[in-house]
Design a protein around this motif. Structure first.
Motif, PDB file in Angstrom:
ATOM      1  N   ASP A 243       0.811  -1.224   0.000  1.00 28.97           N
ATOM      2  CA  ASP A 243       0.000   0.000   0.000  1.00 28.97           C
ATOM      3  C   ASP A 243       0.844   1.273   0.000  1.00 28.97           C
ATOM      4  N   GLU A 244       2.140   1.139  -0.087  1.00 24.31           N
ATOM      5  CA  GLU A 244       3.004   2.321  -0.070  1.00 24.31           C
ATOM      6  C   GLU A 244       2.795   3.145  -1.346  1.00 24.31           C
ATOM      7  N   GLY A 245       2.606   4.437  -1.175  1.00 19.80           N
ATOM      8  CA  GLY A 245       2.451   5.343  -2.305  1.00 19.80           C
ATOM      9  C   GLY A 245       1.030   5.503  -2.804  1.00 19.80           C
ATOM     10  N   LEU A 246       0.094   4.686  -2.317  1.00 17.33           N
ATOM     11  CA  LEU A 246      -1.286   4.767  -2.810  1.00 17.33           C
ATOM     12  C   LEU A 246      -1.954   6.068  -2.387  1.00 17.33           C
ATOM     13  N   ASP A 247      -1.736   6.490  -1.132  1.00  9.95           N
ATOM     14  CA  ASP A 247      -2.333   7.742  -0.673  1.00  9.95           C
ATOM     15  C   ASP A 247      -1.770   8.936  -1.448  1.00  9.95           C
ATOM     16  N   ALA A 248      -0.470   8.900  -1.717  1.00  4.32           N
ATOM     17  CA  ALA A 248       0.156   9.988  -2.474  1.00  4.32           C
ATOM     18  C   ALA A 248      -0.402  10.040  -3.897  1.00  4.32           C
ATOM     19  N   ALA A 249      -0.586   8.864  -4.507  1.00  3.24           N
ATOM     20  CA  ALA A 249      -1.132   8.819  -5.861  1.00  3.24           C
ATOM     21  C   ALA A 249      -2.554   9.383  -5.889  1.00  3.24           C
ATOM     22  N   TRP A 250      -3.368   9.016  -4.896  1.00  4.51           N
ATOM     23  CA  TRP A 250      -4.742   9.512  -4.815  1.00  4.51           C
ATOM     24  C   TRP A 250      -4.748  11.032  -4.602  1.00  4.51           C
ATOM     25  N   SER A 251      -3.856  11.538  -3.791  1.00  5.94           N
ATOM     26  CA  SER A 251      -3.772  12.989  -3.565  1.00  5.94           C
ATOM     27  C   SER A 251      -3.434  13.723  -4.861  1.00  5.94           C
ATOM     28  N   GLU A 252      -2.522  13.151  -5.654  1.00  7.03           N
ATOM     29  CA  GLU A 252      -2.158  13.776  -6.929  1.00  7.03           C
ATOM     30  C   GLU A 252      -3.334  13.747  -7.903  1.00  7.03           C
ATOM     31  N   MET A 253      -4.082  12.651  -7.918  1.00  4.81           N
ATOM     32  CA  MET A 253      -5.254  12.563  -8.798  1.00  4.81           C
ATOM     33  C   MET A 253      -6.289  13.618  -8.420  1.00  4.81           C
ATOM     34  N   GLN A 254      -6.546  13.766  -7.118  1.00  8.61           N
ATOM     35  CA  GLN A 254      -7.511  14.753  -6.661  1.00  8.61           C
ATOM     36  C   GLN A 254      -7.053  16.168  -6.987  1.00  8.61           C
ATOM     37  N   ALA A 255      -5.768  16.435  -6.780  1.00 10.54           N
ATOM     38  CA  ALA A 255      -5.237  17.770  -7.053  1.00 10.54           C
ATOM     39  C   ALA A 255      -5.384  18.122  -8.534  1.00 10.54           C
ATOM     40  N   LEU A 256      -5.085  17.166  -9.399  1.00  7.69           N
ATOM     41  CA  LEU A 256      -5.195  17.409 -10.832  1.00  7.69           C
ATOM     42  C   LEU A 256      -6.653  17.631 -11.241  1.00  7.69           C
ATOM     43  N   ALA A 257      -7.559  16.792 -10.713  1.00  9.58           N
ATOM     44  CA  ALA A 257      -8.976  16.933 -11.036  1.00  9.58           C
ATOM     45  C   ALA A 257      -9.518  18.293 -10.561  1.00  9.58           C
ATOM     46  N   GLU A 258      -9.149  18.695  -9.367  1.00 12.09           N
ATOM     47  CA  GLU A 258      -9.623  19.966  -8.828  1.00 12.09           C
ATOM     48  C   GLU A 258      -9.090  21.144  -9.644  1.00 12.09           C
ATOM     49  N   TRP A 259      -7.817  21.075 -10.059  1.00 17.16           N
ATOM     50  CA  TRP A 259      -7.242  22.152 -10.868  1.00 17.16           C
ATOM     51  C   TRP A 259      -7.962  22.263 -12.211  1.00 17.16           C
ATOM     52  N   ARG A 260      -8.245  21.124 -12.827  1.00 18.59           N
ATOM     53  CA  ARG A 260      -8.932  21.143 -14.122  1.00 18.59           C
ATOM     54  C   ARG A 260     -10.354  21.667 -13.987  1.00 18.59           C
ATOM     55  N   ARG A 261     -11.004  21.341 -12.892  1.00 21.41           N
ATOM     56  CA  ARG A 261     -12.342  21.898 -12.656  1.00 21.41           C
ATOM     57  C   ARG A 261     -12.271  23.414 -12.521  1.00 21.41           C
ATOM     58  N   ALA A 262     -11.334  23.895 -11.726  1.00 21.97           N
ATOM     59  CA  ALA A 262     -11.223  25.331 -11.448  1.00 21.97           C
ATOM     60  C   ALA A 262     -10.855  26.133 -12.688  1.00 21.97           C
ATOM     61  N   HIS A 263     -10.158  25.520 -13.638  1.00 23.50           N
ATOM     62  CA  HIS A 263      -9.690  26.257 -14.813  1.00 23.50           C
ATOM     63  C   HIS A 263     -10.477  25.933 -16.080  1.00 23.50           C
ATOM     64  N   GLY A 264     -11.638  25.272 -15.938  1.00 22.21           N
ATOM     65  CA  GLY A 264     -12.533  25.051 -17.067  1.00 22.21           C
ATOM     66  C   GLY A 264     -12.206  23.870 -17.957  1.00 22.21           C
ATOM     67  N   HIS A 265     -11.115  23.167 -17.671  1.00 20.64           N
ATOM     68  CA  HIS A 265     -10.729  22.046 -18.538  1.00 20.64           C
ATOM     69  C   HIS A 265     -11.642  20.839 -18.356  1.00 20.64           C
ATOM     70  N   TRP A 266     -12.168  20.669 -17.145  1.00 20.36           N
ATOM     71  CA  TRP A 266     -13.033  19.522 -16.848  1.00 20.36           C
ATOM     72  C   TRP A 266     -14.299  19.573 -17.705  1.00 20.36           C
ATOM     73  N   VAL A 267     -14.990  20.705 -17.663  1.00 18.69           N
ATOM     74  CA  VAL A 267     -16.240  20.852 -18.420  1.00 18.69           C
ATOM     75  C   VAL A 267     -15.974  20.751 -19.919  1.00 18.69           C
ATOM     76  N   ALA A 268     -14.901  21.396 -20.380  1.00 19.14           N
ATOM     77  CA  ALA A 268     -14.585  21.360 -21.810  1.00 19.14           C
ATOM     78  C   ALA A 268     -14.286  19.934 -22.272  1.00 19.14           C
ATOM     79  N   ARG A 269     -13.574  19.176 -21.447  1.00 21.40           N
ATOM     80  CA  ARG A 269     -13.226  17.791 -21.805  1.00 21.40           C
ATOM     81  C   ARG A 269     -14.471  16.919 -21.848  1.00 21.40           C
ATOM     82  N   ARG A 270     -15.351  17.069 -20.872  1.00 21.82           N
ATOM     83  CA  ARG A 270     -16.590  16.275 -20.866  1.00 21.82           C
ATOM     84  C   ARG A 270     -17.439  16.608 -22.102  1.00 21.82           C
ATOM     85  N   ALA A 271     -17.513  17.893 -22.451  1.00 18.63           N
ATOM     86  CA  ALA A 271     -18.303  18.290 -23.619  1.00 18.63           C
ATOM     87  C   ALA A 271     -17.718  17.709 -24.906  1.00 18.63           C
TER      88      ALA A 271
END
Length: 331
Positions: A243-271
């Motif tokens: 289980d080593e590194g799993l929490d860090a990987a999840w934190s990076e995934m969340q950080a990337l998703a949140e940044w894309r949401r905040a900068h409009g990339h999430w909605v544009a990608r879904r569309a």
């Protein structure tokens, strides 16, 4: 039948896993009446407020994808999240059969009440990705899952297809030397948001660390993508065994998703994905109608024999089929 679909939709919205399994079976069916029912069900369930984090995951056989998904998924469910795993098994091109062993390989996660695992055969679709996987993703979102993991075996173009239905794309690799880095396609490197070097434990830990450093260096040489914040894409080490590194990987995934949401990339990608899926459904529908029309089917079989014996080029045969189709009225 409408009443049955209403009941199925109602049960699915409450997170009923049996209802979800039944709905996915419906969307995977190739029968015309089932396709009509699946289309109606998806329309009933359409709700943009129900949105999961879609994570595409790929990697070559033997890299430990199932072990990683079980460890990672169990970690997420322990945090109170609901996790769906759509695992696409490679179908036999000859018989259409597939192994469908993911529930066996993920025994602990399959018993978790907050998890749902659905193995699906690829049904000979390009890249090993089932055509209806994207509809299954929508059903999982409608059922209230927080994270949907879309796993596929690494067979060339499957990585690109999974990335096109995901919010984040994760490439799982095994520890290796420089030769392995040389063998990774540039296109896969450009598609990945996160590269995870698995099996970073025991005697393999130092090799995994070196491999992650090699990939991190290679990623820095790639052109920066507009959908990435500073430091992405990244290469990290993980161990599904410890289980080593799993929490860090999840934190990076969340950080990337949140940044894309905040900068409009999430909605544009879904569309963009929705528009691409629409065009693909139109193409598939047109091909289905061609196959169903007796005259067209007979012409294709006749021309196919001429193509096979070399007396007619494929392009000329295709032109003859298309010339028989009625012209659009333009209205």
């Amino acid at each position: 039948m409408t009443h049955d679909l209403d009941t199925l939709a109602e049960r699915l919205r409450t997170g009923d896993r049996r209802a979800l399994a039944r709905a996915i079976t419906l969307v995977e069916s190739g029968r015309a009446d089932h396709r009509a029912q699946a289309t109606e069900l998806l329309a009933k369930l359409a709700d943009p407020r129900r949105e999961a984090l879609r994570i595409g995951l790929s990697g070559t056989p033997g890299v430990g994808k199932s072990t990683f998904i079980e460890a990672f998924g169990t970690r997420l469910t322990a945090q109170g999240l609901r996790v769906a795993v759509l695992a696409v098994d490679p179908s036999s091109a000859r018989t259409g059969g597939s192994i469908l062993g993911d529930k066996t390989r993920m025994e602990r996660l399959s018993r978790d009440p907050r998890a749902f695992i659905r193995p699906s055969p690829s049904q000979s679709e390009l890249g090993g990705v089932a055509r209806r996987t994207r509809e299954a993703v929508s059903l999982c979102e409608a059922a209230g899952f927080d994270v949907v993991l879309i796993e596929t075996v690494g067979v060339g173009q499957s990585e690109t297809l999974v990335a096109e239905m995901s919010d984040l794309f994760v490439l799982l690799i095994a520890p290796g030397g420089g030769d392995e880095l040389q063998g990774v396609k540039r296109g896969i490197m450009e598609t990945a948001d996160l590269i995870l070097v698995n099996k970073a434990d025991g005697d393999m830990k130092s090799a995994a660390t070196r491999t992650a450093a090699d990939y991190a260096g290679a990623l820095r040489l790639l052109r920066k993508r507009p959908q990435d914040p500073q430091g992405f894409p990244k290469a990290l080490t993980v161990s599904a065994e410890t289980d080593e590194g799993l929490d860090a990987a999840w934190s990076e995934m969340q950080a990337l998703a949140e940044w894309r949401r905040a900068h409009g990339h999430w909605v544009a990608r879904r569309a963009e994905q929705n528009a691409r899926w629409f065009a693909e459904e139109v193409r598939q529908g047109l091909l289905a109608r061609l196959r169903e029309d007796p005259a067209t089917r007979e012409a294709m079989e006749r021309l196919s024999r001429r193509v096979a014996d070399g007396t007619l080029p494929p392009s000329a045969a295709a032109a003859q089929v298309l010339d028989q189709l009625p012209e659009a009225s333009g209205r």
